[in-house]
Design a protein around this motif. Structure first.
Motif, short mmCIF file in Angstrom:
data_model
loop_
_atom_site.label_atom_id
_atom_site.label_comp_id
_atom_site.label_asym_id
_atom_site.label_seq_id
_atom_site.Cartn_x
_atom_site.Cartn_y
_atom_site.Cartn_z
N GLN A 1 -22.26 -7.64 -7.25
CA GLN A 1 -22.32 -7.79 -8.48
C GLN A 1 -21.31 -7.24 -9.27
O GLN A 1 -20.84 -7.86 -10.08
CB GLN A 1 -23.70 -6.87 -8.86
CG GLN A 1 -25.09 -7.22 -8.34
CD GLN A 1 -26.78 -6.20 -9.07
OE1 GLN A 1 -26.42 -5.10 -8.45
NE2 GLN A 1 -27.35 -6.81 -9.66
N SER A 2 -20.60 -6.34 -9.19
CA SER A 2 -19.79 -5.71 -9.70
C SER A 2 -18.96 -6.84 -9.70
O SER A 2 -17.65 -7.44 -10.90
CB SER A 2 -19.07 -4.37 -8.71
OG SER A 2 -19.82 -2.99 -9.15
N ARG B 1 -19.08 -10.08 -12.33
CA ARG B 1 -19.56 -9.49 -13.26
C ARG B 1 -17.59 -9.61 -13.72
O ARG B 1 -17.36 -9.82 -15.25
CB ARG B 1 -19.68 -7.82 -14.07
CG ARG B 1 -21.23 -8.14 -14.20
CD ARG B 1 -21.47 -6.61 -14.81
NE ARG B 1 -21.36 -5.10 -13.85
CZ ARG B 1 -21.44 -4.92 -13.02
NH1 ARG B 1 -23.06 -5.51 -12.46
NH2 ARG B 1 -21.35 -3.94 -11.68
#
Length: 127
Positions: free
Chosen positions: A73-74, A77
Motif C-alpha cells: 500500500q505504501s 501511494r
C-alpha cells in the motif's frame, strides 16, 4: 421523504456516488427518486453528470489491489505521488475538471429545485 422541523420542505441531496446511478439522495432512504417524475431532459443531464463524475475519478481512489498489505500500500501511494509530481499538467487538468463539476452540480441543483417546486429543498454535495 422526510421533512426537518426547521424547514417543512423535503430535503434531497444531489451527490455522486461511485457507480451510484442517478445522483439524488432523499433524506428518507426508503424514498424512490423515480417517484419525483423529473423531466426527461433533467434526468438525462443528471445521468450524464454522474457518468462524467465516474469517468473523472483518479485510479488512485479505487486502487485497492493491495489492501491489507501495508508495504505494498505504501508503494502504491508513492507511485501515485510520483505521478503527480512528474505530470503537473495532468494535475491542473484534474483541478479544472473538478471546478467544472462543481459548476455543473450547482447548476443542476438549481434546475432540480426549480423543477420540483417549493415543497423541496435541494443541496449539492461535491466530492
Amino acid at each position: 421523504m422526510t421533512m426537518s422541523a426547521a424547514d417543512d420542505r423535503i430535503h434531497i441531496r444531489l451527490m455522486n456516488e461511485y457507480g451510484g446511478g442517478l445522483p439524488l439522495w432523499p433524506d428518507d432512504i426508503d424514498a424512490d427518486v423515480d417517484e419525483l417524475h423529473l423531466s426527461d431532459s433533467l434526468t438525462s443531464d443528471l445521468e450524464a453528470f454522474a457518468a462524467r463524475w465516474d469517468a473523472s475519478i483518479s485510479p488512485e481512489v479505487y486502487d485497492d489491489r493491495w489492501d491489507g498489505v501495508p508495504v505494498m500500500q505504501s508503494l502504491v501511494r508513492a507511485r501515485y505521488a510520483l505521478g503527480r509530481l512528474l505530470h503537473p499538467a495532468r494535475e491542473r487538468a484534474a483541478a479544472a475538471e473538478d471546478d467544472e463539476m462543481r459548476r455543473i452540480g450547482a447548476e443542476l441543483r438549481d434546475r432540480l429545485e426549480q423543477e420540483l417546486g417549493p415543497a423541496y429543498r435541494v443541496t449539492y454535495v461535491h466530492g
